[in-house]
Design an enzyme around this catalytic site. Structure first.
Site, PDB file in Angstrom:
ATOM      1  N   LYS A  82       3.390   4.364  -1.227  1.00 44.81           N
ATOM      2  CA  LYS A  82       3.526   5.275  -2.355  1.00 44.81           C
ATOM      3  C   LYS A  82       4.881   5.955  -2.191  1.00 44.81           C
ATOM      4  O   LYS A  82       5.061   6.812  -1.325  1.00 44.81           O
ATOM      5  CB  LYS A  82       2.410   6.330  -2.367  1.00 44.81           C
ATOM      6  CG  LYS A  82       0.981   5.743  -2.339  1.00 44.81           C
ATOM      7  CD  LYS A  82       0.416   5.713  -0.974  1.00 44.81           C
ATOM      8  CE  LYS A  82      -1.054   5.412  -0.928  1.00 44.81           C
ATOM      9  NZ  LYS A  82      -1.422   4.027  -1.135  1.00 44.81           N
ATOM     10  N   LYS A  91      -4.213  10.603   5.118  1.00 39.62           N
ATOM     11  CA  LYS A  91      -3.884   9.805   6.300  1.00 39.62           C
ATOM     12  C   LYS A  91      -2.884  10.629   7.117  1.00 39.62           C
ATOM     13  O   LYS A  91      -1.675  10.549   6.920  1.00 39.62           O
ATOM     14  CB  LYS A  91      -3.257   8.467   5.918  1.00 39.62           C
ATOM     15  CG  LYS A  91      -4.094   7.629   4.930  1.00 39.62           C
ATOM     16  CD  LYS A  91      -3.618   7.836   3.527  1.00 39.62           C
ATOM     17  CE  LYS A  91      -4.096   6.789   2.545  1.00 39.62           C
ATOM     18  NZ  LYS A  91      -5.424   6.321   2.580  1.00 39.62           N
ATOM     19  N   ASP A 135      17.132  10.320  -8.115  1.00 40.94           N
ATOM     20  CA  ASP A 135      18.568  10.593  -7.986  1.00 40.94           C
ATOM     21  C   ASP A 135      19.056  10.518  -6.541  1.00 40.94           C
ATOM     22  O   ASP A 135      20.113  11.057  -6.206  1.00 40.94           O
ATOM     23  CB  ASP A 135      18.921  11.962  -8.574  1.00 40.94           C
ATOM     24  CG  ASP A 135      18.726  12.007 -10.084  1.00 40.94           C
ATOM     25  OD1 ASP A 135      18.660  10.924 -10.702  1.00 40.94           O
ATOM     26  OD2 ASP A 135      18.628  13.111 -10.641  1.00 40.94           O
ATOM     27  N   HIS A 191       0.822  -1.210   0.000  1.00 40.96           N
ATOM     28  CA  HIS A 191       0.000   0.000   0.000  1.00 40.96           C
ATOM     29  C   HIS A 191       0.858   1.263   0.000  1.00 40.96           C
ATOM     30  O   HIS A 191       0.345   2.370   0.129  1.00 40.96           O
ATOM     31  CB  HIS A 191      -0.916  -0.032   1.238  1.00 40.96           C
ATOM     32  CG  HIS A 191      -2.061   0.912   1.171  1.00 40.96           C
ATOM     33  ND1 HIS A 191      -2.269   1.923   2.099  1.00 40.96           N
ATOM     34  CD2 HIS A 191      -3.087   1.021   0.288  1.00 40.96           C
ATOM     35  CE1 HIS A 191      -3.356   2.588   1.797  1.00 40.96           C
ATOM     36  NE2 HIS A 191      -3.877   2.080   0.707  1.00 40.96           N
ATOM     37  N   ASP A 235      -0.335  18.335  19.511  1.00 39.92           N
ATOM     38  CA  ASP A 235       0.343  19.207  20.472  1.00 39.92           C
ATOM     39  C   ASP A 235       1.384  20.135  19.848  1.00 39.92           C
ATOM     40  O   ASP A 235       2.417  20.431  20.456  1.00 39.92           O
ATOM     41  CB  ASP A 235       0.993  18.353  21.568  1.00 39.92           C
ATOM     42  CG  ASP A 235      -0.035  17.687  22.461  1.00 39.92           C
ATOM     43  OD1 ASP A 235      -1.225  18.038  22.367  1.00 39.92           O
ATOM     44  OD2 ASP A 235       0.340  16.798  23.247  1.00 39.92           O
ATOM     45  N   HIS A 287      -9.021  11.438   1.289  1.00 38.72           N
ATOM     46  CA  HIS A 287      -8.194  10.223   1.302  1.00 38.72           C
ATOM     47  C   HIS A 287      -6.937  10.417   2.157  1.00 38.72           C
ATOM     48  O   HIS A 287      -6.080   9.543   2.214  1.00 38.72           O
ATOM     49  CB  HIS A 287      -7.813   9.873  -0.147  1.00 38.72           C
ATOM     50  CG  HIS A 287      -7.227   8.515  -0.333  1.00 38.72           C
ATOM     51  ND1 HIS A 287      -5.883   8.319  -0.592  1.00 38.72           N
ATOM     52  CD2 HIS A 287      -7.784   7.279  -0.302  1.00 38.72           C
ATOM     53  CE1 HIS A 287      -5.637   7.024  -0.727  1.00 38.72           C
ATOM     54  NE2 HIS A 287      -6.773   6.368  -0.549  1.00 38.72           N
TER      55      HIS A 287
END
Length: 480
Positions: free
Chosen positions: A227, A400, A232, A225, A405, A398
Site C-alpha cells: 500500500k 501489522k 510530488d 500486497h 525495547d 488489521h
C-alpha cells in the site's frame, strides 16, 4: 481397457513421484511447506500437482526473475540524477542508529540496497477516518505527480471519492500513475479502470498471467500486497490500510504519513513495481525526487524495506526473526494473521523463554473462517513457552506492527504468516527512534483495553473438535 487403466495408474504414479521430487529438490524450501505440498499431492493427486505447478514453484533461485531487479536498478542509475541516487544508496546513516541495531540495518539493505534515511517525520495513523481525510487533502494539493499502488482498491463510497480525485487531478495536468493488484481485484469490472484511463490516469495491472509455466505461477501466486502513495515526491503513505470503506470506517488498522528522505525509498519501490508491471516513464527520474524540506519535527531514522519473492533473500522474514531474537525487555506484535514460518515461531518461543515480555495481539475472529483456525493452531505451543496472546474484541484488527525495547518500530503491509513473509510483494518501514517507539507502544497498550488474554489453562480446555479442526488446518498452514 485394463491395460489402458493400468498404464494410466502408472503414469499418475510417475507424475506424482516427479512432482514430489521437484518439491523436495527446492533448496530454499521450508520443510513444513514441503510436507504440506506432499500431503496435498498424495491426497488429491491431479488437483495437487496442478496446484503446485501454479502456486508452489519457488522463483527466488530463478536467475531470470532475479535479473528483473538488477535490470531495473541499472536503468534507474542511468536515468536518475547523482543526488537522488546518492540519497537512496550512497548516504550512510547507519552510525546514527543505536549500536545494537546497526547489523539489522545492514541485513535489511539486502532488499533493494536502500539505506537508512534521516530527516523524517512520521505520523502514525490508527484511524481510517484520519487516513481518508489526510489523503484526500494531500491528493487535492498535488502539483506534479501522484503515484498510487494498492492491494485492494474497492468500488465503495470512499474508494470512489479517491478515484474521482485521481481523475480530476489527471485532467488538471498532474501525472497520475496507478498500480492495481489484478487477482485480488478480479471482481472489479475493467470499465472501472477504463474510466480512469480515459481521464488520463496511467493504470497498470501488477499481475498479467501468461502461458509460461514459471511466469504463470509467479503471476497467479505472488500478490502485490503493498500500500503506497507518493505525492510530488514529498509526501508518502504506507502501512496496512487499503482503499475501501472497511479500512476507512470499520476496521482498526495502522498506517503512516511520512515526509522527508524516506519518501525517496517509497518512490523507488513504486517505480520498480510500475516498470516491472509494464509501465513506462519517458525521460529522467530526477523530477520525481525533489530536494526534501529540512528541519522535520522529529528527524526520525527510517528504513523502507520492500520485499519480493523474486529476490534472493526473504529479508522481511529474516528481519522479523532478527527483531524477535534480539528483544531484551519486550516485543509487542499486532497482526491479523498468525501463521509464522518455523524459524519465526522458534524465535518467538525462544524470546519468551529467555525472559522477554512477548505479546501478540490478534483479532478475536479472523475475517476469513479458515484463517481463524490457522491463527489459533499456534496458540498452544506459544502459550507454553510464555508468549502472551491477546484477542481483540469489536472492530477487526488489521494492523501489522512491531515495537521493541522502546527503540525499534516496524509498521507496514506484511502479516506474520507464510504468504506475507515468503510469497507476497510487501513493504515495511523500520523506524529507529525512541519517541516513535514509545508512541507505538502506547497504541498497543491502549488496544489491550479491548482485548481478552488467552490463558494456557483456558486454551487447553477447548472442545476436542476445535482441537481437531485446528490441527487439520495447521497441516496446510504454509499454503494459506
Amino acid at each position: 481397457m485394463e491395460i489402458v487403466t493400468i498404464l494410466g495408474y502408472i503414469l499418475l504414479v510417475l507424475l506424482m513421484a516427479g512432482t514430489i521430487l521437484v518439491i523436495l529438490s527446492d533448496e530454499d524450501g521450508d520443510s513444513g511447506k514441503k510436507i504440506a505440498w506432499i500431503i496435498v499431492v498424495v491426497m488429491l493427486p491431479v488437483i495437487g500437482m496442478v496446484s503446485y505447478l501454479v502456486f508452489g514453484l519457488n522463483p527466488r533461485l530463478n536467475s531470470k526473475y532475479m535479473e528483473y531487479s538488477r535490470r531495473f536498478h541499472d536503468s534507474f542509475s542511468e536515468l536518475s540524477d547523482a543526488r537522488s541516487y546518492r540519497r537512496l544508496f550512497g548516504e550512510n546513516n547507519k552510525d546514527k542508529i543505536r549500536e545494537g541495531y546497526r547489523e539489522l540495518s545492514v541485513l535489511l539493505s539486502h532488499s533493494n540496497g536502500t539505506t537508512v534515511t534521516d530527516n523524517n517525520n512520521v505520523e502514525i495513523i490508527t484511524s481510517g477516518k484520519r487516513k481518508f481525510e489526510a489523503l484526500v487533502s494531500d491528493l487535492e494539493n498535488a502539483k506534479d505527480h501522484i503515484h498510487m499502488e494498492y492491494f485492494y482498491f474497492r468500488k465503495d463510497n470512499g474508494s470512489k471519492r479517491i478515484k474521482e480525485i485521481l481523475m480530476k487531478k489527471a485532467r488538471e495536468g498532474v501525472k497520475v500513475r496507478f498500480i492495481h493488484e489484478n487477482i485480488a481485484n478480479i471482481d472489479i469490472n475493467p470499465g472501472y479502470y477504463n474510466e480512469m484511463k480515459k481521464a488520463g490516469v496511467e493504470v497498470v495491472k501488477f499481475t498479467r498471467p501468461r502461458f509460461n509455466l514459471l511466469r504463470l505461477s509467479a503471476r497467479l501466486n505472488y500478490r502485490d500486497h503493498r500500500k503506497i502513495v507518493v505525492i510530488d515526491g514529498r509526501i508518502g503513505y504506507t502501512g496496512g490500510m487499503n482503499i475501501g470503506d472497511d479500512y476507512f470506517l470499520k476496521w482498526r488498522d495502522t498506517h503512516m504519513r511520512i515526509t522527508g528522505n524516506a519518501v525517496y525509498a517509497l518512490q523507488y519501490s513504486f517505480l520498480y513495481s510500475f516498470f516491472t508491471s509494464g509501465g513506462t516513464i519517458p525521460g529522467s527520474f530526477a523530477g520525481m525526487f525533489p530536494e526534501p524540506e529540512h528541519g522535520q519535527k522529529r528527524n526520525e531514522l527510517v528504513q523502507i524495506v520492500p520485499d519480493q519473492p523474486v529476490d534472493r533473500w526473504p529479508v522481511l522474514h529474516m528481519g522479523t526473526v532478527w527483531t524477535v531474537q534480539h528483544a531484551r525487555n519486550y516485543i509487542y506484535i499486532q497482526t491479523p494473521y498468525f501463521v509464522p514460518p518455523e524459524p519465526l515461531l522458534q524465535a518467538l518461543k525462544s524470546a519468551a523463554l529467555k525472559g522477554a515480555d512477548v505479546r501478540i495481539m490478534l483479532p478475536k475472529e479472523a475475517d476469513l473462517g479458515f484463517m481463524d483456525y490457522a491463527n489459533k493452531s499456534y496458540y498452544g505451543e506459544c502459550l507454553e513457552a510464555g508468549v502472551r496472546i491477546f484477542e481483540k474484541r469489536g472492530n477487526f484488527i488489521h494492523s501489522k506492527t512491531i515495537v521493541s525495547d522502546d527503540y525499534l518500530s516496524v509498521i507496514g503491509s506484511a502479516n506474520m504468516d507464510y504468504r506475507s513473509l515468503e510469497l507476497n510483494y510487501e513493504i515495511n518501514a523500520y523506524i529507529f527512534n525512541q519517541e516513535t517507539a514509545e508512541r507505538n507502544k502506547g497504541i498497543f497498550l491502549a488496544d489491550l483495553g479491548e482485548c481478552d488474554e488467552i490463558s494456557l489453562e483456558r486454551w487447553n480446555g477447548r472442545p476436542w473438535y476445535m482441537k481437531l479442526a485446528q490441527s487439520v488446518v495447521r497441516l496446510f498452514a504454509p499454503l494459506l
